[in-house]
Enzyme design. Structure first.
Site, PDB file in Angstrom:
ATOM      1  N   ASP A  12      18.916 -53.676  15.035  1.00 37.60           N
ATOM      2  CA  ASP A  12      18.091 -54.192  15.973  1.00 37.60           C
ATOM      3  C   ASP A  12      17.841 -55.651  16.220  1.00 37.60           C
ATOM      4  O   ASP A  12      18.143 -56.318  15.375  1.00 37.60           O
ATOM      5  CB  ASP A  12      17.003 -53.120  16.164  1.00 37.60           C
ATOM      6  N   CYS A  58      16.892 -52.362  10.530  1.00 38.23           N
ATOM      7  CA  CYS A  58      15.777 -52.444  11.533  1.00 38.23           C
ATOM      8  C   CYS A  58      14.465 -52.783  10.691  1.00 38.23           C
ATOM      9  O   CYS A  58      14.621 -53.281   9.546  1.00 38.23           O
ATOM     10  CB  CYS A  58      15.654 -51.001  12.466  1.00 38.23           C
ATOM     11  N   THR A  87      12.088 -51.139   9.528  1.00 36.69           N
ATOM     12  CA  THR A  87      11.714 -50.506   8.285  1.00 36.69           C
ATOM     13  C   THR A  87      12.892 -50.028   7.697  1.00 36.69           C
ATOM     14  O   THR A  87      12.886 -49.406   6.555  1.00 36.69           O
ATOM     15  CB  THR A  87      10.689 -49.329   8.565  1.00 36.69           C
ATOM     16  N   GLY A  88      13.912 -49.852   8.538  1.00 34.94           N
ATOM     17  CA  GLY A  88      15.142 -49.075   7.934  1.00 34.94           C
ATOM     18  C   GLY A  88      15.143 -47.761   8.461  1.00 34.94           C
ATOM     19  O   GLY A  88      16.322 -46.982   8.162  1.00 34.94           O
ATOM     20  N   GLY A 122      14.073 -45.819  11.033  1.00 36.97           N
ATOM     21  CA  GLY A 122      14.647 -45.286  12.586  1.00 36.97           C
ATOM     22  C   GLY A 122      16.083 -45.469  12.786  1.00 36.97           C
ATOM     23  O   GLY A 122      16.699 -44.585  13.279  1.00 36.97           O
ATOM     24  N   HIS A 156      25.685 -40.540  -6.547  1.00 37.94           N
ATOM     25  CA  HIS A 156      25.274 -39.409  -6.477  1.00 37.94           C
ATOM     26  C   HIS A 156      25.483 -38.611  -5.176  1.00 37.94           C
ATOM     27  O   HIS A 156      25.725 -37.107  -5.119  1.00 37.94           O
ATOM     28  CB  HIS A 156      23.863 -38.785  -6.898  1.00 37.94           C
ATOM     29  N   ASN A 157      25.265 -39.133  -4.191  1.00 42.12           N
ATOM     30  CA  ASN A 157      25.477 -38.566  -2.688  1.00 42.12           C
ATOM     31  C   ASN A 157      26.372 -38.938  -1.850  1.00 42.12           C
ATOM     32  O   ASN A 157      26.728 -38.510  -0.848  1.00 42.12           O
ATOM     33  CB  ASN A 157      23.992 -38.913  -1.929  1.00 42.12           C
ATOM     34  N   ARG A 171      30.058 -32.970 -11.191  1.00 44.88           N
ATOM     35  CA  ARG A 171      28.838 -32.088 -10.548  1.00 44.88           C
ATOM     36  C   ARG A 171      28.122 -32.388  -9.309  1.00 44.88           C
ATOM     37  O   ARG A 171      27.608 -31.624  -8.747  1.00 44.88           O
ATOM     38  CB  ARG A 171      27.777 -31.981 -11.988  1.00 44.88           C
ATOM     39  N   HIS A 172      28.300 -33.888  -8.907  1.00 48.03           N
ATOM     40  CA  HIS A 172      27.788 -34.070  -7.471  1.00 48.03           C
ATOM     41  C   HIS A 172      28.592 -33.638  -6.325  1.00 48.03           C
ATOM     42  O   HIS A 172      27.900 -33.512  -5.267  1.00 48.03           O
ATOM     43  CB  HIS A 172      27.375 -35.805  -7.562  1.00 48.03           C
TER      44      HIS A 172
END
Length: 149
Positions: free
Chosen positions: A12, A69, A71-72, A74, A102-103, A136-137
């Site tokens: 933004d 943005c 805070t990151g 939104g 991991h994600n 395993r992830h």
């Protein structure tokens, strides 16, 4: 040109200077930067910028995305509404590395009012350098994908 080295950046209005610093930093490392703006300081809603970047990642046009943005939070929430996106807000390098390992996160969100430029560059470096560990992830990431329907 393949998406393997393409990173989309968006923000933004509050995060334009930090986004531009990140763009220059990663371009110098050989990444192809797809900076979709904005470029002017007039107020602009973060959801449209988060969505636009997320759509480029979800379509395969870009391998990864970095969005910002104040805070990151939104812009991350907006990006995560796009099917196929796994975006996390990070304000430290450990978290940035872990969301990739991991994600299998494909987008990173940073709060321009939360971290300074030096730390932001380190966070981006950690995110871009970390591979998905799989193993395993992988079943857990599959469970996240299944939630999308």
């Amino acid at each position: 040109m393949t998406a393997s080295n393409r990173v989309v950046l968006s923000s933004d209005h509050t995060a334009i200077p930090l986004r531009q610093a990140i763009a220059a930093h990663i371009a110098a490392q050989g990444w192809v930067v797809v900076d979709i703006g904005p470029t002017t300081p007039e107020s602009t809603p973060y959801p449209k910028h988060g969505e636009a970047a997320a759509r480029l990642v979800a379509s395969g046009d870009c391998r990864l995305g970095v969005i910002l943005c104040g805070t990151g939070q939104g812009i991350m929430m907006a990006a995560n509404k796009v099917k196929g996106i796994r975006c996390g807000v990070c304000s430290d390098t450990f978290s940035a590395r872990m969301i990739r390992q991991h994600n299998d996160a494909n987008m990173l969100s940073i709060g321009a009012r939360v971290v300074g430029e030096g730390l932001a560059l380190d966070i981006v470096d950690a995110f871009l350098a970390a591979p998905f560990d799989g193993g395993r992830h992988a079943p857990r990431v599959d469970m996240i994908r299944a939630l999308e329907g």
